[in-house]
Design a protein around this motif. Sequence first.
Motif, mmCIF file in Angstrom:
data_model
loop_
_atom_site.group_PDB
_atom_site.id
_atom_site.type_symbol
_atom_site.label_atom_id
_atom_site.label_comp_id
_atom_site.label_asym_id
_atom_site.label_seq_id
_atom_site.Cartn_x
_atom_site.Cartn_y
_atom_site.Cartn_z
ATOM 1 N N ALA A 128 -39.623 30.235 -64.612
ATOM 2 C CA ALA A 128 -39.889 31.515 -63.951
ATOM 3 C C ALA A 128 -40.996 32.290 -64.639
ATOM 4 O O ALA A 128 -41.733 33.048 -63.996
ATOM 5 C CB ALA A 128 -38.611 32.350 -63.901
ATOM 6 N N GLN A 129 -41.136 32.116 -65.950
ATOM 7 C CA GLN A 129 -42.167 32.837 -66.698
ATOM 8 C C GLN A 129 -43.575 32.444 -66.271
ATOM 9 O O GLN A 129 -44.535 33.195 -66.497
ATOM 10 C CB GLN A 129 -41.993 32.590 -68.199
ATOM 11 C CG GLN A 129 -40.755 33.214 -68.812
ATOM 12 C CD GLN A 129 -40.872 34.721 -68.976
ATOM 13 O OE1 GLN A 129 -41.944 35.295 -68.823
ATOM 14 N NE2 GLN A 129 -39.752 35.361 -69.287
ATOM 15 N N GLU A 130 -43.711 31.286 -65.646
ATOM 16 C CA GLU A 130 -45.034 30.832 -65.226
ATOM 17 C C GLU A 130 -45.653 31.757 -64.184
ATOM 18 O O GLU A 130 -46.877 31.777 -64.018
ATOM 19 C CB GLU A 130 -44.947 29.403 -64.670
ATOM 20 C CG GLU A 130 -44.534 28.365 -65.704
ATOM 21 C CD GLU A 130 -44.341 26.991 -65.111
ATOM 22 O OE1 GLU A 130 -44.603 26.830 -63.891
ATOM 23 O OE2 GLU A 130 -43.934 26.073 -65.842
ATOM 24 N N VAL A 138 -45.663 40.133 -61.933
ATOM 25 C CA VAL A 138 -45.847 38.939 -61.116
ATOM 26 C C VAL A 138 -47.337 38.739 -60.872
ATOM 27 O O VAL A 138 -48.035 39.661 -60.426
ATOM 28 C CB VAL A 138 -45.103 39.063 -59.776
ATOM 29 C CG1 VAL A 138 -45.399 37.860 -58.883
ATOM 30 C CG2 VAL A 138 -43.603 39.190 -60.001
ATOM 31 N N ILE A 139 -47.847 37.551 -61.155
ATOM 32 C CA ILE A 139 -49.256 37.249 -60.932
ATOM 33 C C ILE A 139 -49.451 36.067 -59.982
ATOM 34 O O ILE A 139 -50.569 35.600 -59.792
ATOM 35 C CB ILE A 139 -49.971 36.967 -62.264
ATOM 36 C CG1 ILE A 139 -49.265 35.842 -63.031
ATOM 37 C CG2 ILE A 139 -50.094 38.228 -63.100
ATOM 38 C CD1 ILE A 139 -50.027 35.364 -64.259
ATOM 39 N N PRO A 230 -53.992 46.583 -41.889
ATOM 40 C CA PRO A 230 -54.172 45.763 -43.086
ATOM 41 C C PRO A 230 -53.474 46.374 -44.307
ATOM 42 O O PRO A 230 -53.436 47.587 -44.453
ATOM 43 C CB PRO A 230 -55.688 45.750 -43.291
ATOM 44 C CG PRO A 230 -56.283 46.239 -42.024
ATOM 45 C CD PRO A 230 -55.276 47.149 -41.421
ATOM 46 N N ALA A 231 -52.926 45.506 -45.137
ATOM 47 C CA ALA A 231 -52.251 45.952 -46.359
ATOM 48 C C ALA A 231 -52.660 45.028 -47.492
ATOM 49 O O ALA A 231 -52.985 43.856 -47.267
ATOM 50 C CB ALA A 231 -50.740 45.923 -46.165
ATOM 51 N N SER A 232 -52.655 45.556 -48.719
ATOM 52 C CA SER A 232 -53.083 44.738 -49.848
ATOM 53 C C SER A 232 -52.296 45.093 -51.101
ATOM 54 O O SER A 232 -51.753 46.194 -51.232
ATOM 55 C CB SER A 232 -54.581 44.912 -50.120
ATOM 56 O OG SER A 232 -54.896 46.262 -50.432
ATOM 57 N N ILE A 233 -52.224 44.132 -52.010
ATOM 58 C CA ILE A 233 -51.654 44.311 -53.350
ATOM 59 C C ILE A 233 -52.710 43.865 -54.346
ATOM 60 O O ILE A 233 -53.329 42.801 -54.188
ATOM 61 C CB ILE A 233 -50.373 43.476 -53.540
ATOM 62 C CG1 ILE A 233 -49.230 44.031 -52.693
ATOM 63 C CG2 ILE A 233 -49.965 43.438 -55.007
ATOM 64 C CD1 ILE A 233 -47.935 43.235 -52.827
ATOM 65 N N TRP A 234 -52.894 44.671 -55.382
ATOM 66 C CA TRP A 234 -53.865 44.380 -56.429
ATOM 67 C C TRP A 234 -53.139 44.393 -57.777
ATOM 68 O O TRP A 234 -52.450 45.351 -58.100
ATOM 69 C CB TRP A 234 -54.985 45.418 -56.441
ATOM 70 C CG TRP A 234 -55.787 45.452 -55.169
ATOM 71 C CD1 TRP A 234 -55.362 45.898 -53.951
ATOM 72 C CD2 TRP A 234 -57.131 45.028 -54.994
ATOM 73 N NE1 TRP A 234 -56.356 45.777 -53.015
ATOM 74 C CE2 TRP A 234 -57.473 45.246 -53.633
ATOM 75 C CE3 TRP A 234 -58.105 44.501 -55.847
ATOM 76 C CZ2 TRP A 234 -58.722 44.953 -53.118
ATOM 77 C CZ3 TRP A 234 -59.362 44.199 -55.335
ATOM 78 C CH2 TRP A 234 -59.666 44.412 -53.991
ATOM 79 N N VAL A 235 -53.288 43.328 -58.545
ATOM 80 C CA VAL A 235 -52.679 43.238 -59.863
ATOM 81 C C VAL A 235 -53.780 42.936 -60.881
ATOM 82 O O VAL A 235 -54.439 41.886 -60.805
ATOM 83 C CB VAL A 235 -51.596 42.148 -59.925
ATOM 84 C CG1 VAL A 235 -51.029 42.047 -61.338
ATOM 85 C CG2 VAL A 235 -50.485 42.430 -58.926
ATOM 86 N N ALA A 236 -53.981 43.866 -61.807
ATOM 87 C CA ALA A 236 -54.981 43.653 -62.852
ATOM 88 C C ALA A 236 -54.450 42.650 -63.871
ATOM 89 O O ALA A 236 -53.315 42.763 -64.336
ATOM 90 C CB ALA A 236 -55.309 44.978 -63.534
ATOM 91 N N ASP A 237 -55.267 41.659 -64.193
ATOM 92 C CA ASP A 237 -54.856 40.645 -65.158
ATOM 93 C C ASP A 237 -56.092 40.111 -65.864
ATOM 94 O O ASP A 237 -57.196 40.106 -65.298
ATOM 95 C CB ASP A 237 -54.112 39.513 -64.448
ATOM 96 C CG ASP A 237 -53.380 38.607 -65.419
ATOM 97 O OD1 ASP A 237 -52.773 39.130 -66.369
ATOM 98 O OD2 ASP A 237 -53.422 37.388 -65.229
#
Length: 428
Positions: A128-130, A138-139, A230-237
């Motif tokens: 799950a950590q992957e 969550v990425i 339209p909808a979006s999710i942004w995750v900084a990584d």
Amino acid sequence: MPEFTLDTLANGLRLLTVEMPHLHSVELSCSLGVGSRHEEPQLAGISHFLEHMLFRGSQDYPSSQDLESRFEAIGGNINAATDAETTYYHSRLHPDHVGDGLQLLASMLQRPLLSDIDTERKIILEEAQEDLNQEGQVISPDLLMNSLLWPGSPLSQPTIGTLESINVIDATALRTYYQRYYTPPNTVIALAGRIDRNAALAAATEAFGAWSGPAVEHTSPPNIGPTAGPASIWVADTDSQLNLQLAFRIPGRHHSDTPALRMLRRVLSGGGTTRLMQRLREGLGLTYNAEAHLSLFDECGSFAVDLSVTPENLLPAIEELLRIFEELTQEQVGDGELARVLTNYLFELEFSRDHADLLSARYGWGLTTGFLRSLEDERQESSSLRPEQLLRAAKTHFTAANLHLVVVGPYNKEDRKQVEQRLTAYCS
């Protein structure tokens, strides 16, 4: 010779046999009609956890090493996978040992020990950590997209579960879940390769005939509310690239537009001459690879494109990708392009007749999910498609209201603002 034969044992277990006498192996698979969408939220991931536990040993083979070494001794290598709707076990076998393979699988399915849970839990937590970064975010673009497409539904939860739910699954929960879903009427065994139908039926009856259990009463899935795209999710990584997934919500596999959507996926992806590769890679040099995927559940689905780009290529890649979809909603796919894509697909169907694993999976999954399609069904259905059908399906489903985007990586605020503006302007 028919593509496959189907027999049903007295206890309700179904056996599919694909006779391929020219081969030197047999592919054994087992599909059960249970997956992550059948789970309670507090036990998310239990289907996958249970799949893992069956490898921990049975009453006849009390350790994972005992079990797996027996499979290896007959040419096998037992493996498994869990998705939203099914759990799938499979192994290649030597034709002289199909009966032995069925007996081993029967021991796993009918007499699991379900022991050493805490050790297996550690393994699953590592898995799950992957999908998480160092901050616990969550990425995984797939998981993030599921939360956008199916809010409040079990489909929005990771198949593996969450760290919290994995930690609360115990022996009682596993045993209860096993007794409910691991029953003969909920099981499909498929054998493809150098196997005779009558011999397969006799061996399956010997291995599974004494197994008993009721039919599974699957409740209708709850209605999934509409999404306002339209909808979006942004995750900084921290990474050198941005991982993107753009997806449209579409109907499920039984919808009349499914054949056209399948062909549209092939117009976009699947070879060097398809639109995504020609436009995004060969024409503009924006990405190494772009791939379109179709995920179809019973009553809903998604049409998605995945690609990775450097931060400076984010805006032009999104612009070109949206332009490609806009063109599909405005212009018919040309006769020549459709003919080329169709020919390639028909060859692919024909080539699959040489692969026992593909046929075993196709027919086993199809029967389990109530969507059993023969190769001939696919050939006839695809060959009858016309450009106007593809255009109609694109107009219907590639809409702004169905549009969703996930971006993971080192983006900046100005690029995000411009991308979101372009999403808003899509098809306007």
